[in-house]
Design a protein around this motif. Structure first.
Motif, PDB file in Angstrom:
ATOM      1  N   TRP A 110       0.904  -1.033   0.037  1.00 50.96           N
ATOM      2  CA  TRP A 110      -0.064   0.159  -0.045  1.00 50.96           C
ATOM      3  C   TRP A 110       0.832   1.098  -0.121  1.00 50.96           C
ATOM      4  O   TRP A 110       1.979   1.353   0.934  1.00 50.96           O
ATOM      5  N   GLU A 111       0.594   2.124  -0.707  1.00 44.73           N
ATOM      6  CA  GLU A 111       1.329   3.481  -1.081  1.00 44.73           C
ATOM      7  C   GLU A 111       0.596   4.746  -0.709  1.00 44.73           C
ATOM      8  O   GLU A 111      -0.269   5.101  -1.290  1.00 44.73           O
ATOM      9  N   PRO A 112       0.687   5.035   0.718  1.00 49.33           N
ATOM     10  CA  PRO A 112      -0.093   6.302   1.140  1.00 49.33           C
ATOM     11  C   PRO A 112      -0.326   7.183   0.249  1.00 49.33           C
ATOM     12  O   PRO A 112      -0.983   8.147   0.003  1.00 49.33           O
ATOM     13  N   ALA A 113       1.027   7.760  -0.466  1.00 49.51           N
ATOM     14  CA  ALA A 113       1.150   9.020  -1.028  1.00 49.51           C
ATOM     15  C   ALA A 113       0.636   8.639  -2.359  1.00 49.51           C
ATOM     16  O   ALA A 113      -0.059   9.917  -2.834  1.00 49.51           O
ATOM     17  N   GLN A 114       0.042   7.526  -2.969  1.00 45.50           N
ATOM     18  CA  GLN A 114      -0.661   7.554  -4.028  1.00 45.50           C
ATOM     19  C   GLN A 114      -1.779   7.166  -3.806  1.00 45.50           C
ATOM     20  O   GLN A 114      -2.726   6.916  -4.562  1.00 45.50           O
ATOM     21  N   ASN A 115      -2.190   6.559  -2.605  1.00 48.61           N
ATOM     22  CA  ASN A 115      -3.508   6.178  -1.876  1.00 48.61           C
ATOM     23  C   ASN A 115      -3.819   5.027  -2.946  1.00 48.61           C
ATOM     24  O   ASN A 115      -5.209   4.934  -3.267  1.00 48.61           O
ATOM     25  N   CYS A 116      -3.020   4.026  -2.920  1.00 45.02           N
ATOM     26  CA  CYS A 116      -3.450   2.844  -3.905  1.00 45.02           C
ATOM     27  C   CYS A 116      -2.427   1.862  -3.470  1.00 45.02           C
ATOM     28  O   CYS A 116      -1.501   1.981  -3.044  1.00 45.02           O
ATOM     29  N   GLU A 152      -7.344  -4.788  -4.891  1.00 41.67           N
ATOM     30  CA  GLU A 152      -8.080  -5.701  -4.035  1.00 41.67           C
ATOM     31  C   GLU A 152      -7.967  -7.320  -4.460  1.00 41.67           C
ATOM     32  O   GLU A 152      -7.940  -8.500  -3.479  1.00 41.67           O
ATOM     33  N   ILE A 153      -7.826  -7.582  -5.930  1.00 39.03           N
ATOM     34  CA  ILE A 153      -7.469  -8.899  -6.244  1.00 39.03           C
ATOM     35  C   ILE A 153      -6.200  -9.440  -5.766  1.00 39.03           C
ATOM     36  O   ILE A 153      -5.932 -10.410  -5.334  1.00 39.03           O
ATOM     37  N   MET A 154      -5.029  -8.515  -6.121  1.00 42.03           N
ATOM     38  CA  MET A 154      -3.905  -8.760  -5.672  1.00 42.03           C
ATOM     39  C   MET A 154      -3.582  -9.104  -4.335  1.00 42.03           C
ATOM     40  O   MET A 154      -2.637 -10.067  -4.014  1.00 42.03           O
ATOM     41  N   VAL A 155      -4.030  -8.408  -3.515  1.00 47.04           N
ATOM     42  CA  VAL A 155      -3.922  -8.754  -1.860  1.00 47.04           C
ATOM     43  C   VAL A 155      -4.132  -9.972  -1.644  1.00 47.04           C
ATOM     44  O   VAL A 155      -3.654 -10.507  -0.554  1.00 47.04           O
ATOM     45  N   LEU A 199      -1.668   0.241  -9.294  1.00 44.31           N
ATOM     46  CA  LEU A 199      -2.923  -0.617  -9.482  1.00 44.31           C
ATOM     47  C   LEU A 199      -4.272   0.282  -9.174  1.00 44.31           C
ATOM     48  O   LEU A 199      -4.094   1.010  -7.907  1.00 44.31           O
ATOM     49  N   ASN A 200      -5.177   0.239 -10.022  1.00 42.67           N
ATOM     50  CA  ASN A 200      -6.412   0.476  -9.525  1.00 42.67           C
ATOM     51  C   ASN A 200      -6.980  -0.040  -8.458  1.00 42.67           C
ATOM     52  O   ASN A 200      -6.377  -1.141  -7.855  1.00 42.67           O
TER      53      ASN A 200
END
Length: 92
Positions: A21-27, A45-48, A39-40
Protein backbone atom coordinates in the motif's frame (compact mmCIF):
# COMPACT_ATOMS: atom_id res chain seq x y z
CA UNK A 1 -0.78 -20.51 -18.68
CA UNK A 2 -2.59 -21.37 -21.86
CA UNK A 3 -6.34 -21.83 -22.05
CA UNK A 4 -9.00 -20.94 -19.53
CA UNK A 5 -7.94 -20.65 -15.91
CA UNK A 6 -9.25 -23.20 -13.46
CA UNK A 7 -10.91 -21.66 -10.40
CA UNK A 8 -8.91 -24.15 -8.29
CA UNK A 9 -5.53 -22.50 -8.99
CA UNK A 10 -3.93 -20.50 -6.16
CA UNK A 11 -2.17 -17.48 -7.66
CA UNK A 12 0.69 -15.74 -5.87
CA UNK A 13 3.02 -12.85 -6.59
CA UNK A 14 5.59 -13.54 -9.25
CA UNK A 15 9.28 -13.67 -8.42
CA UNK A 16 10.85 -10.24 -8.08
CA UNK A 17 7.57 -8.40 -7.35
CA UNK A 18 6.42 -6.87 -4.08
CA UNK A 19 2.90 -5.59 -3.40
CA UNK A 20 2.40 -2.78 -0.92
CA UNK A 21 0.00 0.00 0.00
CA UNK A 22 1.42 3.38 -0.97
CA UNK A 23 -0.14 6.14 1.15
CA UNK A 24 1.25 8.91 -1.07
CA UNK A 25 -0.47 7.34 -4.09
CA UNK A 26 -3.52 6.23 -2.05
CA UNK A 27 -3.42 2.83 -3.77
CA UNK A 28 -1.66 -0.50 -3.90
CA UNK A 29 1.48 -0.59 -6.01
CA UNK A 30 3.46 -3.46 -7.43
CA UNK A 31 7.19 -2.86 -7.06
CA UNK A 32 9.87 -4.57 -9.12
CA UNK A 33 13.55 -3.80 -9.83
CA UNK A 34 12.82 -1.77 -12.97
CA UNK A 35 9.94 0.27 -11.59
CA UNK A 36 6.46 0.38 -10.16
CA UNK A 37 2.93 -0.39 -11.32
CA UNK A 38 0.14 1.70 -9.77
CA UNK A 39 -2.91 -0.56 -9.38
CA UNK A 40 -6.49 0.65 -9.52
CA UNK A 41 -8.78 -0.26 -6.63
CA UNK A 42 -10.12 -3.47 -8.17
CA UNK A 43 -6.68 -4.73 -9.17
CA UNK A 44 -5.32 -3.99 -5.71
CA UNK A 45 -8.17 -5.86 -4.02
CA UNK A 46 -7.53 -8.91 -6.21
CA UNK A 47 -3.74 -8.80 -5.82
CA UNK A 48 -3.78 -8.62 -2.00
CA UNK A 49 -5.75 -11.88 -1.98
CA UNK A 50 -3.32 -13.68 -4.31
CA UNK A 51 -1.21 -15.21 -1.54
CA UNK A 52 -0.68 -18.69 -2.97
CA UNK A 53 -3.06 -20.17 -0.38
CA UNK A 54 -6.45 -18.96 -1.68
CA UNK A 55 -7.96 -20.46 -4.81
CA UNK A 56 -9.47 -18.23 -7.48
CA UNK A 57 -12.89 -19.48 -6.39
CA UNK A 58 -12.16 -18.37 -2.80
CA UNK A 59 -10.86 -14.98 -3.99
CA UNK A 60 -14.00 -14.38 -6.05
CA UNK A 61 -16.17 -15.38 -3.07
CA UNK A 62 -14.30 -13.02 -0.73
CA UNK A 63 -14.59 -10.12 -3.18
CA UNK A 64 -18.30 -10.72 -3.75
CA UNK A 65 -18.87 -10.78 0.02
CA UNK A 66 -16.65 -7.76 0.74
CA UNK A 67 -18.30 -5.61 -1.91
CA UNK A 68 -21.83 -7.04 -1.73
CA UNK A 69 -21.63 -7.97 -5.40
CA UNK A 70 -22.22 -11.03 -7.53
CA UNK A 71 -20.98 -12.21 -10.90
CA UNK A 72 -17.40 -11.01 -10.41
CA UNK A 73 -15.76 -14.24 -11.59
CA UNK A 74 -15.30 -13.27 -15.28
CA UNK A 75 -13.59 -9.98 -14.37
CA UNK A 76 -11.37 -11.58 -11.73
CA UNK A 77 -10.32 -14.39 -14.07
CA UNK A 78 -9.60 -11.88 -16.84
CA UNK A 79 -7.41 -9.76 -14.55
CA UNK A 80 -5.52 -12.80 -13.19
CA UNK A 81 -4.90 -14.02 -16.74
CA UNK A 82 -3.49 -10.62 -17.74
CA UNK A 83 -1.43 -10.42 -14.54
CA UNK A 84 -0.04 -13.87 -15.31
CA UNK A 85 1.03 -12.79 -18.80
CA UNK A 86 2.77 -9.79 -17.20
CA UNK A 87 4.48 -12.17 -14.71
CA UNK A 88 2.89 -10.25 -11.79
CA UNK A 89 1.21 -13.50 -10.72
CA UNK A 90 2.21 -17.12 -11.01
CA UNK A 91 0.63 -20.49 -10.13
CA UNK A 92 1.23 -24.20 -10.54
Amino acid sequence: MNGALATSICPRLGSGFRLQWEPAQNCHVLLYPEGMVKLNGSAGEIMVRCDGARSLAAIVGELETAFNASGLQPEVLSFVEIAGRQKWLTWE
